[in-house]
Write an enzyme that holds these catalytic residues in place. Structure first.
Site, PDB file in Angstrom:
ATOM      1  N   ASP A  57      -3.328   2.228  -2.881  1.00 17.87           N
ATOM      2  CA  ASP A  57      -4.104   3.461  -2.772  1.00 17.87           C
ATOM      3  C   ASP A  57      -3.945   4.007  -1.359  1.00 17.87           C
ATOM      4  OD1 ASP A  57      -5.759   1.616  -1.496  1.00 17.87           O
ATOM      5  OD2 ASP A  57      -7.609   2.451  -2.312  1.00 17.87           O
ATOM      6  N   TYR A  59      -4.293   5.506   2.527  1.00 17.55           N
ATOM      7  CA  TYR A  59      -5.049   5.157   3.722  1.00 17.55           C
ATOM      8  C   TYR A  59      -6.405   5.855   3.661  1.00 17.55           C
ATOM      9  CZ  TYR A  59      -0.444   3.777   5.573  1.00 17.55           C
ATOM     10  OH  TYR A  59       0.780   3.192   5.771  1.00 17.55           O
ATOM     11  N   PHE A  70       2.534   4.884   2.135  1.00 12.36           N
ATOM     12  CA  PHE A  70       2.873   4.279   3.422  1.00 12.36           C
ATOM     13  C   PHE A  70       3.072   5.290   4.548  1.00 12.36           C
ATOM     14  CE2 PHE A  70       4.295   1.100   0.276  1.00 12.36           C
ATOM     15  CZ  PHE A  70       3.553   0.016   0.698  1.00 12.36           C
ATOM     16  N   HIS A 179       4.236  -8.092   0.509  1.00 11.41           N
ATOM     17  CA  HIS A 179       3.829  -6.792   1.042  1.00 11.41           C
ATOM     18  C   HIS A 179       4.091  -6.742   2.553  1.00 11.41           C
ATOM     19  CE1 HIS A 179       1.108  -3.434   2.013  1.00 11.41           C
ATOM     20  NE2 HIS A 179       1.222  -3.100   0.737  1.00 11.41           N
TER      21      HIS A 179
END
Length: 214
Positions: A57, A59, A70, A179
């Site tokens: 989801d 920031y 990202f 990740h």
């Protein structure tokens, strides 16, 4: 690209999601800004998708989320996960360290930077989960898998890797690793070479490589 997936917008859950978002944007501080909600899809046509990078989801702090997974605006401090993505990019591709935090250059080349949940309340991570976004994003992934060939799916972390079941691995490439978050990046994200692997595969199916250096 949104037009290509327009049939999804007649589904009941999307009507419910739309109503929820309308209320949230009126009464809460929500990211990304409403006009950037579908930015990931506005940079490219459906048939031009070459790489899909799946985030979770957006920031959840002010001025960060811009609709691309990202990515953040240049005036914002580079988030830790993006820093690690850049470290791997430099090591993998020999790029200079990027001077921008905006990944729209990737998006305009056919890289779909898609969060599976596309909105969030200020300072409340995952606050918009289970509102319909997951069904919408799953449908997009299934559509890409079914209707296109030779797409690279980059699945960073457990959340993204749960989407593997939606993808036909016989006609697409799946690149999986931990990740890039500082909590997990040293477990195998560094050294996973997702950028060079993507380009090698794209070349093997007669597609243009992505110019990853920013």
């Amino acid at each position: 690209m949104i037009e290509t997936l327009s049939e999804e917008f007649g589904v009941e859950y999307l009507s419910d999601l739309d109503n929820f978002l309308e209320q949230e944007y009126k009464t809460q501080t929500v990211y990304p800004p409403k006009e950037q909600l579908f930015s990931a899809f506005n940079y490219l046509n459906f048939e031009d998708i070459q790489v899909v990078i799946i985030g979770q989801d957006p920031y959840h702090q002010a001025n960060q989320a811009n609709g691309l997974a990202f990515s953040v605006s240049d005036e914002v401090k580079t988030p830790p996960s993006l820093k690690n993505i850049y470290k791997e990019l430099v090591e993998d591709m020999g790029c200079a360290y990027p001077q921008t935090n905006d990944l729209s250059t990737w998006a305009s080349q056919g890289v779909l930077l898609m969060n599976t949940i596309m909105s969030v309340r200020d300072s409340e991570p995952a606050s918009h989960q289970n509102k319909g976004w997951e069904m919408f994003s799953d449908s997009i992934i299934k559509n890409i898998s079914a209707k296109l060939e030779g797409v690279v799916f980059i699945l960073w972390g457990g959340h993204a890797q749960k989407k593997e079941k939606l993808i036909d691995g016989t006609k697409h490439l799946l690149i999986k690793s931990p990740h890039p978050s500082p909590l997990s990046s040293y477990r195998g994200f560094f050294g996973s070479k997702p950028f060079s692997k993507s380009n090698a595969y794209l070349g093997s199916v007669n597609k243009s490589p992505i110019q990853w250096c920013l």
